[in-house]
Design an enzyme around this catalytic site. Structure first.
Site, PDB file in Angstrom:
ATOM      1  N   ASN A 193       7.013 -12.160  16.125  1.00  0.00           N
ATOM      2  CA  ASN A 193       6.996 -10.820  16.720  1.00  0.00           C
ATOM      3  C   ASN A 193       7.343 -10.807  18.201  1.00  0.00           C
ATOM      4  O   ASN A 193       7.158  -9.792  18.873  1.00  0.00           O
ATOM      5  CB  ASN A 193       5.641 -10.161  16.443  1.00  0.00           C
ATOM      6  CG  ASN A 193       5.484  -9.872  14.944  1.00  0.00           C
ATOM      7  OD1 ASN A 193       6.473  -9.955  14.191  1.00  0.00           O
ATOM      8  ND2 ASN A 193       4.287  -9.588  14.511  1.00  0.00           N
ATOM      9  N   ARG A 232      13.190  -4.207  11.109  1.00  0.00           N
ATOM     10  CA  ARG A 232      13.024  -3.045  11.984  1.00  0.00           C
ATOM     11  C   ARG A 232      13.595  -3.296  13.373  1.00  0.00           C
ATOM     12  O   ARG A 232      13.657  -2.400  14.203  1.00  0.00           O
ATOM     13  CB  ARG A 232      11.526  -2.704  12.104  1.00  0.00           C
ATOM     14  CG  ARG A 232      10.935  -2.216  10.806  1.00  0.00           C
ATOM     15  CD  ARG A 232       9.456  -1.997  10.918  1.00  0.00           C
ATOM     16  NE  ARG A 232       9.111  -1.051  11.964  1.00  0.00           N
ATOM     17  CZ  ARG A 232       9.271   0.265  11.840  1.00  0.00           C
ATOM     18  NH1 ARG A 232       9.837   0.753  10.774  1.00  0.00           N
ATOM     19  NH2 ARG A 232       8.902   1.078  12.807  1.00  0.00           N
ATOM     20  N   CYS A 252       8.423  -4.592   6.365  1.00  0.00           N
ATOM     21  CA  CYS A 252       7.439  -4.610   5.270  1.00  0.00           C
ATOM     22  C   CYS A 252       7.036  -3.192   4.882  1.00  0.00           C
ATOM     23  O   CYS A 252       6.860  -2.317   5.720  1.00  0.00           O
ATOM     24  CB  CYS A 252       6.198  -5.378   5.712  1.00  0.00           C
ATOM     25  SG  CYS A 252       6.565  -7.111   6.010  1.00  0.00           S
ATOM     26  N   ASP A 310      -2.366  -7.844  11.224  1.00  0.00           N
ATOM     27  CA  ASP A 310      -1.617  -8.886  10.499  1.00  0.00           C
ATOM     28  C   ASP A 310      -2.511 -10.029  10.052  1.00  0.00           C
ATOM     29  O   ASP A 310      -2.074 -10.916   9.332  1.00  0.00           O
ATOM     30  CB  ASP A 310      -0.509  -9.468  11.392  1.00  0.00           C
ATOM     31  CG  ASP A 310       0.435  -8.399  11.862  1.00  0.00           C
ATOM     32  OD1 ASP A 310       1.011  -8.546  12.945  1.00  0.00           O
ATOM     33  OD2 ASP A 310       0.567  -7.390  11.158  1.00  0.00           O
ATOM     34  N   VAL A 315      -4.726   0.418  11.745  1.00  0.00           N
ATOM     35  CA  VAL A 315      -3.397   0.426  12.359  1.00  0.00           C
ATOM     36  C   VAL A 315      -2.340   0.981  11.404  1.00  0.00           C
ATOM     37  O   VAL A 315      -1.492   1.787  11.788  1.00  0.00           O
ATOM     38  CB  VAL A 315      -3.002  -0.988  12.839  1.00  0.00           C
ATOM     39  CG1 VAL A 315      -1.585  -1.000  13.399  1.00  0.00           C
ATOM     40  CG2 VAL A 315      -4.003  -1.493  13.884  1.00  0.00           C
TER      41      VAL A 315
END
Ligand code: EPZ
Length: 442
Positions: free
Chosen positions: A24, A97, A121, A311, A333
């Protein structure tokens, strides 16, 4: 040919894995290279699909990406940056994304951008309204196209006073990658402050950007006219580290995660300890292990950093199915991030999903029809089952549940895991997992 991973469970995972650059952060640092007027070098880059997708996107925009065959370090040269046809970009639609983060750099570099419909996802609607709103505030013209959006800034981009409705990681990155070369000053309130965001700020500062990190989630960026290339070593992937830690607990094992950084895993380590896991911070990482005895049921609420990361909850849920008692996970979230529990229930877990907020964290999903709280009753012995990998983190949890289960499981869609976990199969086999990848029967 589709592949199926056959998993024979019942073996504790024991041994060492090494985690490298964070999934990320790395793709975002690659996009940032577009802003420089000289080449950049990115180190500690993992071999994951998300990096390949961004490499392809950069290539069609004229940016060369050379990979060192020994270290895997990337040298990115934006000298020949150019616009790409929507057809070329579309080829990457649905994969990730990250394309949305090309907007700012492309507008600064070539004055326009086309962004395909995004992938990533399936863990909720994953809108991009925050992104489009901040881009308009910078002076961009955003037009919806049939298969994506076109964005232009013929008169340049100017600083803005911004306040995010939610501390969105992606929208914060969008602001950073746009504001650094906008005319004037940008203030962003309610910014995401994840370690990956801080690492991206370090990358941009190395390039010549002026970014002030204030208290109360506020960033103040003073636009500059020129940025140069960077030389940066990506921070380690804390989400992968937390995933292997949960795998150690769920299978009764003992895993040394080389590269794991205690300060970025602080909230996870507290939860791990309360659950009954043990960890030792050692020179080159963290050793995670099941000390024997029973695991303790917990109430866990996900949150933005420095809270318990969204996550981290999927692999942890597998460990919670092995705790003696009733646990609760309140996901604040994403609205729809418990779909992976269906397969765990088929493997023998007792998990009930509720639309109520089962926790004290403020949440946007209460009293709407989102099953965003999970009640897990253990200890539930798990047995093998066949399943399709739904998303990256859910897929990891399915595999460790199959490893913790008695009997054989067959996982299809395993390539999804390669999006974010480097050399996943090699690592599993290195930890003693009895797994075999074979061609799916026609
Ligand atoms: C990043 O996704 C990560 N992905 C996610 O990791 C991570 O879970 C997430 O941040 C939160 O930490 C990458 O960095 C590639 P957000 P991102 O914008 O940026 C809502 C993984 O498994 N939202 O912080 O897409 C959104 O729907 C992945 O590694 C809007 O409403 O996350 C969500 O409810 C999964 N409108 C919340 O904000 C917007 O325009 C957080 O999303 C943008 C976001």
């Amino acid at each position: 040919m589709n592949k199926v991973l056959t998993i024979n469970g019942g073996q504790p995972l024991k041994g060492t894995v090494a985690v490298r650059g964070a999934k990320n952060l790395v793709p975002k640092a690659m996009v940032a290279a577009l802003l420089g007027d000289s080449p950049s070098v990115l180190r500690n880059v993992p071999e994951i699909k998300d990096v390949d997708v961004v490499t392809g996107l950069l290539n069609i925009h004229g940016v060369t990406v050379d990979k060192d065959s020994v270290t895997g370090d990337l040298t990115l040269n934006p000298a020949a940056a150019k616009s790409a046809s929507s057809k070329e970009i579309d080829a990457y639609a649905g994969d990730s994304r990250i394309p949305i983060l090309f907007c700012g750099p492309l507008m600064h570099t070539i004055g326009e951008a086309f962004i395909p419909d995004l992938g990533g996802c399936r863990i909720g609607d994953r809108p991009i309204d925050y992104h489009l709103n901040v881009l308009r505030e910078f002076g961009a013209v955003v037009d919806k196209a049939p298969n994506g959006i076109t964005i232009s800034a013929r008169n340049g981009l100017h600083g803005a006073k911004l306040h995010l409705p939610f501390p969105s990681v992606g929208a914060t990155e969008q602001v950073l990658l746009t504001a650094v070369k906008a005319h004037g000053v940008t203030e962003l309130k309610n910014a995401a402050m994840e370690p990956e965001i801080m690492d991206l700020i370090s990358v941009l500062q190395k390039m010549g950007a002026i970014i002030n990190v204030r208290s109360e989630r506020t960033l103040v960026i003073e636009g500059v006219t020129q940025l140069r290339g960077y030389d940066h070593t990506a921070l380690p992937d804390r989400n992968e580290g937390a995933s292997w830690a949960s795998a150690a607990l769920a299978t009764g094992g003992d895993i040394l995660v080389q590269g794991a950084d205690q300060k970025d895993l602080s909230a996870f380590l507290n939860t791990y300890r309360k659950l009954g896991g043990e960890f030792d911070v050692v020179g080159d990482g963290i050793r995670f292990y099941h000390p024997g005895g029973e695991l303790n049921p917990l109430v866990v609420e996900t949150d933005v950093h420095p809270g318990f990361m969204t996550d981290w909850q999927q692999p942890l849920v597998v460990a919670l199915t092995q705790a003696q008692g009733v646990s609760i996970v309140h996901e604040t979230v994403y609205e729809n991030r418990f779909g992976f529990t269906d397969a765990l229930v088929r493997m023998g877990a007792t998990i009930q999903l509720h639309r109520e907020c089962l926790g004290s964290n403020p949440c946007r999903f209460g009293q709407r029809d989102f099953l965003h709280s999970a009640v897990i009753t253990g200890r539930a012995p798990l047995h093998g089952a066949d399943f399709v990998i739904p998303d990256l983190r859910g897929g990891f949890s399915h595999v460790i549940a199959a490893l913790a289960a008695e009997g054989t499981s067959n996982a299809s869609g395993i390539e999804l895991i390669n999006r974010g976990y480097e050399h996943f199969l090699d690592k599993l086999q290195g930890l003693g997992a009895d797994v075999e990848l074979r061609d799916a029967a026609l």
